[in-house]
Design a protein around this motif. Structure first.
Motif, PDB file in Angstrom:
ATOM      1  N   CYS A 299       5.176  -3.664   0.993  1.00 45.09           N
ATOM      2  CA  CYS A 299       4.716  -3.250  -0.332  1.00 45.09           C
ATOM      3  C   CYS A 299       5.927  -2.940  -1.220  1.00 45.09           C
ATOM      4  O   CYS A 299       6.818  -2.181  -0.809  1.00 45.09           O
ATOM      5  CB  CYS A 299       3.825  -2.026  -0.216  1.00 45.09           C
ATOM      6  N   PRO A 300       5.996  -3.500  -2.429  1.00 42.69           N
ATOM      7  CA  PRO A 300       7.135  -3.226  -3.306  1.00 42.69           C
ATOM      8  C   PRO A 300       7.171  -1.786  -3.820  1.00 42.69           C
ATOM      9  O   PRO A 300       8.217  -1.329  -4.295  1.00 42.69           O
ATOM     10  CB  PRO A 300       6.930  -4.212  -4.461  1.00 42.69           C
ATOM     11  N   LEU A 306       2.481  -5.009   5.394  1.00 36.58           N
ATOM     12  CA  LEU A 306       1.141  -5.527   5.167  1.00 36.58           C
ATOM     13  C   LEU A 306       0.653  -6.267   6.406  1.00 36.58           C
ATOM     14  O   LEU A 306       1.412  -7.029   7.016  1.00 36.58           O
ATOM     15  CB  LEU A 306       1.111  -6.477   3.963  1.00 36.58           C
ATOM     16  N   PHE A 307      -0.609  -6.034   6.760  1.00 36.89           N
ATOM     17  CA  PHE A 307      -1.232  -6.704   7.889  1.00 36.89           C
ATOM     18  C   PHE A 307      -2.615  -7.168   7.464  1.00 36.89           C
ATOM     19  O   PHE A 307      -3.525  -6.367   7.268  1.00 36.89           O
ATOM     20  CB  PHE A 307      -1.324  -5.762   9.092  1.00 36.89           C
ATOM     21  N   GLU A 319      -2.369 -13.222  -3.774  1.00 37.11           N
ATOM     22  CA  GLU A 319      -2.595 -11.881  -4.296  1.00 37.11           C
ATOM     23  C   GLU A 319      -2.793 -10.923  -3.132  1.00 37.11           C
ATOM     24  O   GLU A 319      -3.617 -11.168  -2.249  1.00 37.11           O
ATOM     25  CB  GLU A 319      -3.824 -11.863  -5.212  1.00 37.11           C
ATOM     26  N   HIS A 320      -2.033  -9.827  -3.123  1.00 32.87           N
ATOM     27  CA  HIS A 320      -2.056  -8.898  -1.999  1.00 32.87           C
ATOM     28  C   HIS A 320      -2.255  -7.465  -2.488  1.00 32.87           C
ATOM     29  O   HIS A 320      -1.887  -7.128  -3.623  1.00 32.87           O
ATOM     30  CB  HIS A 320      -0.747  -8.991  -1.206  1.00 32.87           C
ATOM     31  N   GLN A 321      -2.840  -6.646  -1.619  1.00 29.56           N
ATOM     32  CA  GLN A 321      -3.031  -5.223  -1.940  1.00 29.56           C
ATOM     33  C   GLN A 321      -2.595  -4.380  -0.755  1.00 29.56           C
ATOM     34  O   GLN A 321      -2.988  -4.632   0.393  1.00 29.56           O
ATOM     35  CB  GLN A 321      -4.487  -4.921  -2.285  1.00 29.56           C
ATOM     36  N   GLY A 326      -2.399   1.200  -2.333  1.00 30.85           N
ATOM     37  CA  GLY A 326      -3.282   0.481  -3.234  1.00 30.85           C
ATOM     38  C   GLY A 326      -2.602  -0.439  -4.231  1.00 30.85           C
ATOM     39  O   GLY A 326      -3.274  -1.066  -5.056  1.00 30.85           O
ATOM     40  N   THR A 327      -1.279  -0.548  -4.171  1.00 35.10           N
ATOM     41  CA  THR A 327      -0.554  -1.409  -5.109  1.00 35.10           C
ATOM     42  C   THR A 327      -0.955  -2.874  -4.918  1.00 35.10           C
ATOM     43  O   THR A 327      -1.037  -3.362  -3.785  1.00 35.10           O
ATOM     44  CB  THR A 327       0.968  -1.276  -4.905  1.00 35.10           C
ATOM     45  N   GLU A 328      -1.186  -3.563  -6.032  1.00 38.96           N
ATOM     46  CA  GLU A 328      -1.484  -4.988  -6.001  1.00 38.96           C
ATOM     47  C   GLU A 328      -0.266  -5.765  -6.485  1.00 38.96           C
ATOM     48  O   GLU A 328       0.379  -5.372  -7.452  1.00 38.96           O
ATOM     49  CB  GLU A 328      -2.695  -5.304  -6.889  1.00 38.96           C
ATOM     50  N   PHE A 329       0.054  -6.852  -5.800  1.00 36.48           N
ATOM     51  CA  PHE A 329       1.205  -7.653  -6.196  1.00 36.48           C
ATOM     52  C   PHE A 329       1.010  -9.088  -5.739  1.00 36.48           C
ATOM     53  O   PHE A 329       0.129  -9.383  -4.913  1.00 36.48           O
ATOM     54  CB  PHE A 329       2.509  -7.076  -5.616  1.00 36.48           C
TER      55      PHE A 329
END
Length: 360
Positions: A299-300, A306-307, A319-321, A326-329
């Motif tokens: 996560c930035p 992330l898994f 698109e990842h969360q 809860g950050t989306e990037f």
């Protein structure tokens, strides 16, 4: 055009209509060998139909009262051994309960004798393609059925991406015509032989492995192979099947592994193996369309790994969360990938092996 011969498959790259990337076609079985995103499959979608007689291992479970077990052989997630990775159907068979394995080998296909009654015997064929696709579909909890082509009656196998994604429209590997079902499902001929397998023995009971190991790769100079356990297709032993992390370790190549067991926890060169990550990675690694698309992302914002779980672990996306904050990037370059920290675990294991080797 480039070609590759895999067993009885003869696969060529052929031009895509109206230009674009080439597609892959098997001229032995007249079937597609193209994975999702245009990759080349090792064996085509129709190979399961034509396993040569000499490549079949004939097995009658009644000949082994000590127990018989069959698995689809999936490649190890980590392999430093000189021994080639098994591909096909792995068989364990014992004459005596608890005795040594009289058969411990992998075959291209297993022809299983099933006694229908006192006077009639039927044979069912289990191939590598059907077994691996079945493993993937079961891992994802798909609704698996046994479908036949509406036009020619050929049993239908959904493999690779189609073993993951339930769908209505299917391409027959026998007549190359499309047929449509009312519901989105996944087809595998193994589902049709389940009642035969259950006639021999009910589904095996799983129990968690209890042992733990803490080893170094230098302890096994002949190499290591690591898998997550996967449920047997057939299990006739009175003992329960173990669930955990399965490890083979060789001191000397060319002989039986000194280490051969299933464990609840595995630590190698100080690196703890996460079974959830490993189990998902093993299924991902069996799919051609995911080659090069399983990555490690952090996560930035908070730096958490992330898994991807469930369907997200098998459908590349950009698109990842983050589950932690809860950050989306988006993936750099909007590249579609799936996230699994086990990619970093493998890199760490390889680095530890190189370091220990240099020290030695």
């Amino acid at each position: 055009m480039a070609s590759v011969i895999a067993d009885d498959c003869h696969i060529h790259a052929v031009p895509k209509p109206r230009g674009g990337k080439p597609r892959f076609w098997c001229f032995s079985h007249n079937a597609s060998a193209t994975a999702r995103f245009g990759g080349r499959m090792v064996r085509c979608e129709g190979a399961y139909q034509t396993i040569a007689d000499f490549r079949r291992f004939r097995l009658n479970p009644d000949d082994f009262p000590g127990g018989v077990a069959l698995w689809g052989a999936v490649e190890p997630v980590y392999n430093t051994a000189d021994e080639p990775a098994d591909r096909g159907i792995h068989v364990h068979a014992r004459q005596r309960p608890g005795g040594k394995k009289d058969i411990d080998a992998t075959f291209d296909a297993v022809e299983l004798a099933v006694n229908r009654d006192l006077f009639n015997q039927e044979r069912v064929l289990i191939t590598a393609e059907t077994a691996v696709a079945y493993y993937i579909s079961r891992f994802l909890g798909r609704n698996i059925v046994g479908l036949f082509c509406h036009h020619c009656g050929t049993p239908h196998l959904d493999s690779d991406w189609f073993a993951v994604k339930p769908h209505r429209v299917h391409l027959c590997h026998g007549c190359n015509r499309l047929f449509r079902e009312e519901q989105k499902r996944v087809s595998n001929p193994l589902e049709m032989v389940h009642h035969h397998l259950n006639a021999i023995a009910p589904a095996a009971k799983m129990r968690r492995a209890k042992g733990s190991i803490d080893i170094g790769q230098s302890d096994y100079p002949g190499g290591l192979q690591i898998w997550a356990s996967n449920p047997a297709l057939l299990w006739t032993s009175d003992r329960s099947e173990q669930e955990g992390i399965h490890v083979h370790g060789w001191v000397k190549p060319g002989v039986n592994p000194k280490l051969d067991g299933t464990f609840s926890n595995v630590r190698i060169d100080g690196i703890e193996l996460d079974e959830k990550h490993l189990r998902t990675f093993m299924a991902q690694n069996a799919l051609t369309y995911l080659k090069g698309k399983v990555v490690h992302l952090s996560c930035p914002s908070c730096g958490a790994e992330l898994f991807d779980r469930g369907d997200f672990a098998f459908r590349p996306h950009n698109e990842h969360q983050c589950e932690s904050c809860g950050t989306e990037f988006s993936t750099a370059g909007r590249r579609r990938v799936v996230c699994n920290p086990f990619v970093t675990t493998i890199k760490a294991l390889k680095a530890a092996k190189r370091t220990k080797g240099q020290v030695a």
